[in-house]
Design a protein around this motif. Structure first.
Motif, mmCIF file in Angstrom:
data_model
loop_
_atom_site.group_PDB
_atom_site.id
_atom_site.type_symbol
_atom_site.label_atom_id
_atom_site.label_comp_id
_atom_site.label_asym_id
_atom_site.label_seq_id
_atom_site.Cartn_x
_atom_site.Cartn_y
_atom_site.Cartn_z
ATOM 1 N N PHE A 25 0.602 -0.789 -0.615
ATOM 2 C CA PHE A 25 -0.215 0.108 -0.276
ATOM 3 C C PHE A 25 0.732 2.041 0.395
ATOM 4 O O PHE A 25 0.145 1.954 -0.401
ATOM 5 C CB PHE A 25 -0.855 -0.151 1.128
ATOM 6 C CG PHE A 25 -1.546 1.073 1.205
ATOM 7 C CD1 PHE A 25 -2.146 1.388 0.670
ATOM 8 C CD2 PHE A 25 -1.617 2.413 2.403
ATOM 9 C CE1 PHE A 25 -3.310 2.775 0.518
ATOM 10 C CE2 PHE A 25 -2.516 2.859 2.376
ATOM 11 C CZ PHE A 25 -2.950 3.145 1.674
ATOM 12 N N GLU A 366 -9.692 -5.345 5.237
ATOM 13 C CA GLU A 366 -9.746 -3.996 5.332
ATOM 14 C C GLU A 366 -11.131 -2.850 4.931
ATOM 15 O O GLU A 366 -10.817 -3.139 3.397
ATOM 16 C CB GLU A 366 -8.158 -3.390 4.889
ATOM 17 C CG GLU A 366 -8.415 -1.409 5.650
ATOM 18 C CD GLU A 366 -8.164 -1.722 6.867
ATOM 19 O OE1 GLU A 366 -6.680 -2.120 7.742
ATOM 20 O OE2 GLU A 366 -8.610 -1.361 7.865
ATOM 21 N N TYR A 368 -11.884 -0.335 2.687
ATOM 22 C CA TYR A 368 -11.491 1.215 1.762
ATOM 23 C C TYR A 368 -10.143 0.303 1.029
ATOM 24 O O TYR A 368 -9.641 0.541 0.579
ATOM 25 C CB TYR A 368 -10.769 1.879 2.590
ATOM 26 C CG TYR A 368 -12.477 2.847 2.966
ATOM 27 C CD1 TYR A 368 -13.025 2.999 2.223
ATOM 28 C CD2 TYR A 368 -12.543 3.471 4.499
ATOM 29 C CE1 TYR A 368 -14.692 4.486 2.594
ATOM 30 C CE2 TYR A 368 -13.733 3.998 4.842
ATOM 31 C CZ TYR A 368 -14.606 3.756 3.910
ATOM 32 O OH TYR A 368 -15.752 4.880 3.978
ATOM 33 N N ASP B 98 -8.948 3.778 9.949
ATOM 34 C CA ASP B 98 -8.809 3.866 8.066
ATOM 35 C C ASP B 98 -10.014 4.609 7.779
ATOM 36 O O ASP B 98 -11.143 4.027 7.243
ATOM 37 C CB ASP B 98 -8.829 2.689 7.976
ATOM 38 C CG ASP B 98 -8.540 2.785 5.874
ATOM 39 O OD1 ASP B 98 -8.551 3.774 5.911
ATOM 40 O OD2 ASP B 98 -8.311 1.397 4.870
ATOM 41 N N ARG B 99 -10.015 6.143 8.115
ATOM 42 C CA ARG B 99 -11.117 6.828 7.863
ATOM 43 C C ARG B 99 -10.475 8.346 7.344
ATOM 44 O O ARG B 99 -9.453 8.577 7.635
ATOM 45 C CB ARG B 99 -11.567 6.710 8.749
ATOM 46 C CG ARG B 99 -12.498 5.862 9.519
ATOM 47 C CD ARG B 99 -13.376 5.810 9.260
ATOM 48 N NE ARG B 99 -14.671 4.548 9.075
ATOM 49 C CZ ARG B 99 -15.035 3.746 8.682
ATOM 50 N NH1 ARG B 99 -14.846 3.391 7.316
ATOM 51 N NH2 ARG B 99 -15.687 2.992 9.100
ATOM 52 N N ARG B 139 -2.679 2.422 6.549
ATOM 53 C CA ARG B 139 -3.337 3.114 6.142
ATOM 54 C C ARG B 139 -3.666 4.320 6.732
ATOM 55 O O ARG B 139 -4.594 5.626 5.891
ATOM 56 C CB ARG B 139 -4.205 2.112 5.871
ATOM 57 C CG ARG B 139 -3.999 0.972 4.464
ATOM 58 C CD ARG B 139 -5.175 0.428 4.240
ATOM 59 N NE ARG B 139 -6.858 0.417 3.821
ATOM 60 C CZ ARG B 139 -6.782 0.701 2.422
ATOM 61 N NH1 ARG B 139 -5.554 0.554 1.548
ATOM 62 N NH2 ARG B 139 -7.921 1.397 1.566
ATOM 63 N N PHE B 142 -2.616 7.416 6.297
ATOM 64 C CA PHE B 142 -2.254 7.554 5.614
ATOM 65 C C PHE B 142 -3.599 8.087 5.113
ATOM 66 O O PHE B 142 -3.771 9.602 4.599
ATOM 67 C CB PHE B 142 -1.651 6.777 3.879
ATOM 68 C CG PHE B 142 -1.762 7.524 2.260
ATOM 69 C CD1 PHE B 142 -1.299 8.029 2.056
ATOM 70 C CD2 PHE B 142 -3.036 6.577 2.028
ATOM 71 C CE1 PHE B 142 -1.131 8.486 1.286
ATOM 72 C CE2 PHE B 142 -3.143 7.700 0.502
ATOM 73 C CZ PHE B 142 -2.191 8.254 0.008
ATOM 74 N N ARG B 143 -4.560 7.650 4.964
ATOM 75 C CA ARG B 143 -6.210 8.525 4.369
ATOM 76 C C ARG B 143 -6.211 9.587 5.344
ATOM 77 O O ARG B 143 -6.953 10.323 5.277
ATOM 78 C CB ARG B 143 -6.660 7.308 4.749
ATOM 79 C CG ARG B 143 -6.779 6.113 3.432
ATOM 80 C CD ARG B 143 -7.520 6.021 3.004
ATOM 81 N NE ARG B 143 -8.226 5.199 3.358
ATOM 82 C CZ ARG B 143 -9.893 5.549 2.542
ATOM 83 N NH1 ARG B 143 -10.141 5.871 1.581
ATOM 84 N NH2 ARG B 143 -10.535 5.733 3.255
#
Lengths: 501, 320
Positions: A25, A366, A368, B98-99, B139, B142-143
Motif C-alpha cells: 500500500f 480492510e 477501504y 482507516d477513515r 493506511r 495515510f488516509r
C-alpha cells in the motif's frame, strides 16, 4: 554474449524483486506489478482455455510468444526469474570436473517429462480445470517469494510487511522452492530441463525458429567443451535440440574454434533435431488428464457445495469461474495489508490448493482496501473501485464476502456476565451491522449484572472479519465469519429479504 | 601406536572429556530455561508545573484551526511554557481508523500539523507523531491525512511495530505490567491530541480514553471493565498538554464512524492540563451528562482532575 545475458538476467531478476517489494500500500504507485505474470504465455494460454478470454494485461504474453517463434526459447535464460535463479544455483552448486559435466549436460530422455506435464495441464485447462499455477515457473516463484522468502527476510531493518506475516502451510511452499534450487546440485537447471511446463510450451514454439545456435561442422573438432558449459542439455556438440536450447550462449563462449554462432544457417551448419517425445507417453498423459478431470470434479469441494471456511477475497468471481482463472500466484497475499489472505490447503478442495482464502484469525478485510483485485493478473479477483466495494453511490450494495455469527457459548456478555462488545466497536459499516440490547441478567448469586448483548444484522454485515479478528476470545473467536451471504454466489445465501446482491 | 601418536590421542580425548565436564558444570541449573532478569520500564511524568497566571482551560471557537491552536496555546502561557529547546516531543492524536478527516473518526490533520509547527518553533529537537492504530496503521496514517500534514510541518511519523512494545508498570488497579510503545519511554514531552467521539460502551471517546493507543498486547480485554481501564491509563500517562479536537464530532456509530451523516460541526478546540475537566467539558458536544460517564468520577477520585470544569478558570474565545 554471456556477459550480455548476465546483464539481462540481473536486470530482469531485479525487476521481478522490485515489483515484489513495491507490492504494498505504501509503495504501490501505479506500477504494473504483475508484469511478469502477464508476460507468461502459459498463464495466458491456460486462462484462455478455461475462460475463453485473454484478460487485458495478458496480451503482453503475445510479445514473448511471437518473439519465441523467431528467436527461440530465449525467455528461459534472459527473462524468467526462476530460470535465472536456477542458472545461478547451478553455477554455484554444480562445480564439477569436465568429465562429469559432460555426462551431466548430455540430453536425457527424462527431459520429455515437461512435455507430458504440459499436455496434461493444457488438457485439464481445456476441460475447465486450471492447474497450471502449480508448475508455472512465474506463478510458482511469485508464490514462493510472497509466502516463503519475503516473510522470512521481513524484519525491523527491512520492513516488507506492516507486521510479521504468517501463512497457512507456508513451509510446504518454501520447501518446494528450496527443493527446486537444490535440485541443481545433481543436474544443472533440473527444473528448466525436466519439469517446467512453460519451458516445454516455449520449446514447441521455438521448433521453427530461424535464429538458433548453429555449429559449423568443418570448424568443429568435436572436443565437447560446448557440452561442458551447456545449461540446456540440448547437445550443441552434435545435432542441437532446438526445443531444449534456452539460449544461455555458454556454448558459443566455450568453443575455442569459433565453430558455434547464434543466427541464420550457413552452408556448413549442422542439422538439428526435432522434438523428442514418445507418442505413446503423450497419449497416456492426455488420457490420464481426461480421466482425472471428471474425478477431480466429482470430489466434494467449495465448487460443488459452499464451504463455510472458503471465504474468498472481495471481488472474487463465483467459485467455478474463480477456479478457472486463479493461478495461485499469491500476488494478492503479498499485497494484503492485514495478512488475512492465506493460501488454502485443502479447504477449497484439491482444485483450490493455494488459492486465496480469508483466515480471520490472522487478519481481516480492510474496508477501504481493494489492492488484491488491483494486482490479480488474471482477474480471478476482479479489480474493484473503493466505491463499489463499500457500496457508495452509484452502487446499491457493498461487496459481501460472508456473514458473521455469534457463538453464544463463548461470547462474554452472552455466556459469562462480562461486558465486552469489542466487535460492535470494530464493526466498520455505517450503521453498524453489530448492535446490542442492554439487559440486566442475574448472575450466580442472583445479583443483576448490566450487560450489552450483541447481535448481527445480516443485511448490513459485509463479512470483513474484523470482529472475529479482534474478539478477545482469541483461540477461537466468539464471533466467526462464514462464507454464507457472499456477493459472488447465487447459491450461498440464507436470508430472503435484504440480502440481495 | 607410536609414543607421539599416543600422547596426541590421549590429550585430545582428555581435552574433550574435560571440556564436557566443565561445560556441564557451568551450565548446571535447576531451572529448565535460562532467563534474563526482565526489565520493567516506568513511564515518566511529562507534566510541567501548574501556573496560577494562566487559565486552566482555554476554549477557542472558530474555523481556522491553525490560528485557533496558536490562540489556545498562547492563552495557556505560550508553547515555551510546555516545550523547551532540544526536547523530543511526542504527539498522540487519535489515528485509530482507516477513515478520512471528514468522517471524524481520527483527530483532524490540521490540528496535528499546527501542533508540530508550534513545537518546532519552540525548538523541539524532534517531533514524533504516533498511535497504535486498530486498522492497518500505514493506511490509517495515510488516509487520515496525518502522515502528509506531519511531514509538511516537519514532524516524523512513528508507527509502532510489535517489537516496539516493551513491558512497563502502569501501576493501575486493573492494568499493572503491560506492553507500552517504547516511543513514550524515549520522549521528553507528550502532547495528547484526542477527538470527541461517540462510543457505545463508555459513552464517549475523549482525552483519557485516547491513551489506549499507548499500549499493545490484548487491548480488546480492556472493554470488560472499560471505565477502570480508562482511569488506569490516564493515571499512568500524565501528558504535558492536551488539545481536544471538537471541530468535527462523531455523534453516532462511534468510534469507527464511516458516514459523514453521523458527523456534526462544532468548530471548537479545548486546551489544558486537566484531562478530566477537558473530558467533562467535551460532553456537551455529545449531549451527555457527567453522571452517566463513570470514568470521570473515577478519574476525579484518583486525583486526575476536576469533573466540575465550571469551578476552574476557563477562558473562552471566538476567533475568525
Amino acid at each position: 554474449m554471456r556477459a550480455l545475458r548476465r546483464y539481462h538476467a540481473t536486470f530482469f531478476l531485479g525487476m521481478f524483486l522490485f515489483f515484489l517489494l513495491v507490492s504494498d500500500f505504501r509503495h504501490l504507485r501505479g506500477y504494473d506489478v504483475s508484469l511478469f505474470l502477464e508476460l507468461d504465455p502459459l498463464t495466458a494460454l491456460g486462462g484462455l482455455l478455461t475462460s475463453h478470454t485473454l484478460y487485458k494485461g495478458l496480451a503482453w504474453s503475445l510479445v514473448i510468444l511471437l518473439s519465441t517463434l523467431f528467436l527461440g526459447r530465449f525467455f528461459c535464460s534472459w527473462v524468467c526469474p526462476l530460470g535465472i535463479l536456477n542458472q545461478l544455483a547451478g553455477y554455484l552448486f554444480n562445480r564439477r570436473r569436465p568429465v562429469d559435466a559432460y555426462a551431466d549436460n548430455r540430453y536425457r530422455s527424462i527431459f520429455r517429462v515437461k512435455y507430458y506435464l504440459l499436455t496434461a495441464l493444457l488438457l485439464l485447462a481445456l476441460l475447465g480445470g486450471l492447474q497450471i499455477g502449480l508448475l508455472d515457473p512465474i506463478a510458482l516463484l511469485e508464490r514462493s517469494f510472497a509466502v516463503g522468502v519475503l516473510p522470512a527476510v521481513h524484519g525491523r531493518e527491512i520492513p516488507l510487511y506492516p507486521y510479521q506475516p504468517y501463512f497457512h502451510g507456508g513451509i510446504l511452499i518454501s520447501m518446494i522452492l528450496l527443493g527446486i534450487l537444490l535440485a541443481n546440485r545433481f543436474m544443472p537447471r533440473f527444473w528448466c530441463r525436466v519439469m517446467c511446463p512453460l519451458g516445454a510450451l516455449l520449446g514447441v514454439f521455438a521448433l521453427r525458429a530461424p535464429l538458433r545456435i548453429r555449429r559449423d561442422v568443418d570448424r568443429c573438432t568435436s572436443c565437447s567443451r560446448c557440452l561442458e558449459a551447456c545449461q540446456g542439455g540440448c547437445d550443441p556438440h552434435t545435432e542441437l535440440r532446438v526445443s531444449e536450447c534456452h539460449l544461455c550462449m555458454n556454448c558459443i563462449e566455450a568453443c575455442s574454434e569459433g565453430a558455434l554462432h547464434y543466427g541464420l544457417s550457413q552452408p556448413r551448419s549442422s542439422v538439428h533435431q526435432s522434438l523428442d517425445i514418445g507418442r505413446r507417453r503423450l497419449v497416456e498423459s492426455g488420457v490420464t488428464a481426461l480421466a482425472l478431470f471428471p474425478m477431480l470434479r466429482s470430489s466434494r469441494s467449495a465448487f460443488a457445495h459452499p464451504v463455510p471456511e472458503v471465504i474468498r477475497p472481495p471481488g472474487a468471481l463465483p467459485e467455478g469461474d474463480f477456479l478457472a482463472r486463479c493461478i495461485k500466484c499469491a500476488a494478492c497475499m503479498r499485497v494484503c495489508p492485514t495478512n488475512v489472505l492465506q493460501p488454502a490447503l485443502l479447504e477449497a478442495g484439491l482444485e483450490g490448493l493455494w488459492t486465496p482464502i480469508l483466515i480471520n484469525a490472522q487478519g481481516y478485510c480492510e474496508q477501504y482496501c481493494v489492492l488484491c483485485g488491483q494486482v490479480c493478473p488474471t482477474a480471478a479477483i476482479r479489480p474493484l473501485s473503493v466505491a463499489e466495494k463499500v457500496g457508495a453511490k452509484p452502487f446499491p450494495h457493498p461487496i459481501r464476502v460472508g456473514t458473521a455469527f455469534f457463538d453464544r457459548g463463548r461470547c462474554l456478555p452472552w455466556a459469562m456476565h462480562t461486558p465486552c462488545i469489542v466487535c460492535e466497536e470494530m464493526c466498520p459499516t455505517s450503521p453498524k451491522a453489530i448492535w446490542f440490547q442492554s439487559v440486566a441478567i442475574p448472575d450466580r448469586e442472583g445479583k443483576p449484572v448490566a450487560l450489552k448483548q450483541p447481535f448481527v444484522e445480516p443485511s448490513r454485515c459485509i463479512g470483513c472479519g474484523i470482529c472475529e479478528n479482534k474478539c478477545p476470545v482469541v483461540d477461537q473467536a466468539a464471533i466467526r465469519v462464514t462464507s454464507v451471504g457472499e456477493s459472488r454466489s447465487q447459491r450461498n445465501k440464507m436470508i430472503l429479504k435484504g440480502d440481495v446482491a | 601406536m607410536s609414543r607421539r601418536q599416543f600422547i596426541r590421542e590421549i590429550s585430545i580425548t582428555s581435552g574433550l572429556a574435560a571440556g564436557i565436564g566443565v561445560g556441564g558444570w557451568l551450565a548446571y541449573s535447576n531451572e529448565p530455561i535460562r532467563r534474563q532478569p526482565e526489565v520493567i520500564h516506568k513511564l515518566r511524568d511529562f507534566r510541567v508545573p501548574p501556573s496560577a497566571h494562566h487559565p486552566q482551560l482555554a476554549v477557542v471557537r472558530g474555523t481556522d484551526v491553525p490560528r485557533m491552536t496558536r490562540e489556545a496555546i498562547t492563552r495557556l502561557g505560550g508553547i515555551e511554557r510546555f516545550i523547551q529547546r532540544g526536547d523530543k516531543v511526542l504527539l498522540k492524536p487519535n489515528v485509530g481508523w482507516d477513515r478520512q478527516p471528514e468522517q471524524a473518526a481520527n483527530t483532524g490533520p490540521e490540528l496535528v500539523a499546527a501542533m508540530v509547527r508550534l513545537c518546532r518553533e519552540a525548538g523541539a529537537k524532534a517531533v514524533w507523531v504516533t498511535d497504535h492504530s486498530l486498522n492497518d496503521p500505514a493506511r490509517c496514517f495515510f488516509r487520515s491525512g496525518i502522515e502528509e500534514a506531519t511531514h509538511q510541518a516537519g514532524g516524523e511519523i512513528r508507527l509502532p511495530r510489535q517489537e516496539d512494545f516493551v513491558r512497563a508498570d502502569l501501576g493501575g488497579t486493573l492494568l499493572k505490567v503491560w506492553p507500552v510503545s517504547r516511543f513514550f519511554l524515549e520522549a521528553d514531552k507528550v502532547i495528547n491530541l484526542p477527538i470527541v467521539k461517540h462510543h457505545s460502551l463508555s459513552g464517549c471517546t475523549l482525552a483519557m480514553k485516547n491513551w489506549y493507543g499507548v499500549i499493545g498486547g490484548t487491548r480488546n480485554r480492556l472493554h470488560q471493565d472499560i471505565h477502570t481501564s480508562i482511569v488506569d491509563l490516564a493515571a499512568a500517562v500524565r501528558p504535558t498538554l492536551t488539545v481536544m479536537d471538537a471541530t468535527r464530532v462523531l455523534q453516532r456509530n462511534g468510534p469507527t464512524g464511516g458516514s459523514v451523516a453521523d458527523v456534526s460541526r462544532e468548530n471548537t478546540l479545548i486546551a489544558g492540563l486537566d484531562e478530566v475537566a477537558i473530558d467533562a467539558f467535551s460532553l456537551q458536544f455529545l449531549n451527555l451528562q457527567p453522571e452517566t460517564v463513570p470514568f470521570l468520577a473515577l478519574g476525579e477520585q484518583r486525583g486526575l482532575g476536576h469533573v466540575r470544569w465550571q469551578d476552574l478558570n476557563v477562558s473562552q474565545t471566538q476567533i475568525g
